[in-house]
Design a protein around this motif. Structure first.
Motif, short mmCIF file in Angstrom:
data_model
loop_
_atom_site.label_atom_id
_atom_site.label_comp_id
_atom_site.label_asym_id
_atom_site.label_seq_id
_atom_site.Cartn_x
_atom_site.Cartn_y
_atom_site.Cartn_z
N UNK A 107 0.81 -1.21 0.00
CA UNK A 107 0.00 0.00 0.00
C UNK A 107 0.85 1.27 0.00
N UNK A 108 2.10 1.15 0.42
CA UNK A 108 2.97 2.33 0.50
C UNK A 108 3.78 2.54 -0.78
N UNK A 109 3.78 1.58 -1.69
CA UNK A 109 4.56 1.69 -2.92
C UNK A 109 3.74 1.22 -4.11
N UNK A 110 4.37 1.21 -5.27
CA UNK A 110 3.69 0.78 -6.49
C UNK A 110 4.40 -0.45 -7.04
N UNK A 111 3.90 -1.62 -6.67
CA UNK A 111 4.50 -2.88 -7.07
C UNK A 111 3.58 -3.71 -7.96
N UNK A 112 2.43 -3.14 -8.31
CA UNK A 112 1.44 -3.89 -9.10
C UNK A 112 2.00 -4.36 -10.43
N UNK A 113 2.74 -3.51 -11.13
CA UNK A 113 3.31 -3.88 -12.43
C UNK A 113 4.28 -5.04 -12.32
N UNK A 114 5.08 -5.05 -11.27
CA UNK A 114 6.03 -6.15 -11.04
C UNK A 114 5.30 -7.48 -10.89
N UNK A 115 4.21 -7.46 -10.15
CA UNK A 115 3.45 -8.69 -9.91
C UNK A 115 2.69 -9.10 -11.17
N UNK A 116 2.15 -8.13 -11.90
CA UNK A 116 1.48 -8.44 -13.17
C UNK A 116 2.46 -9.08 -14.15
#
Length: 121
Positions: A55-64
């Motif tokens: 929630x504090x960072x943007x890691x969605x692309x890495x997981x996608x």
């Protein structure tokens, strides 16, 4: 029986509650932990993330990208500290599947089968 009393005895799990109250951070944390172990030593091995860090960072692309490397088109919606309000979605060959089905598919693609205890620690 009154409509509001109809479900009075039902209990929801912590995962279901997270989906109601804060979006998909718990689901995304499970994705990162699962894929981190499954894809050890591969190009798209994501880090292991807890809900707060997600929630504090943007890691969605890495997981996608990690999901994509095993043939799953995922839309990750972690959101921010306030949540996203929406669950992640997973598709295989254009058909929407559950997180569980996406995990089963990923294990079949990699040829490595994990128990929950192998990655959820």
């Amino acid at each position: 029986m009154a409509e509001k009393d109809k479900y009075a005895d039902e209990i929801i799990s912590d995962d279901e509650l997270d989906g109601v109250s804060g979006g998909s951070s718990g689901q995304t944390a499970d994705d990162s932990r699962f894929l981190n172990v499954l894809l050890q030593g591969r190009d798209w091995q994501p880090e292991r993330y807890g809900q707060f860090r997600l929630k504090m960072g943007d890691y969605d692309g890495e997981i996608q990208n990690a999901w994509k490397s095993v043939g799953v088109d995922a839309v990750i919606r972690t959101g921010n500290i306030l949540g996203s309000g929406r669950q992640n979605t997973y598709e295989i060959n254009g058909e929407e599947v559950s997180q569980y089905e996406a995990m089963q598919h990923a294990m079949n693609v990699v040829g490595r089968h994990l128990k929950t205890s192998d990655w959820k620690w």
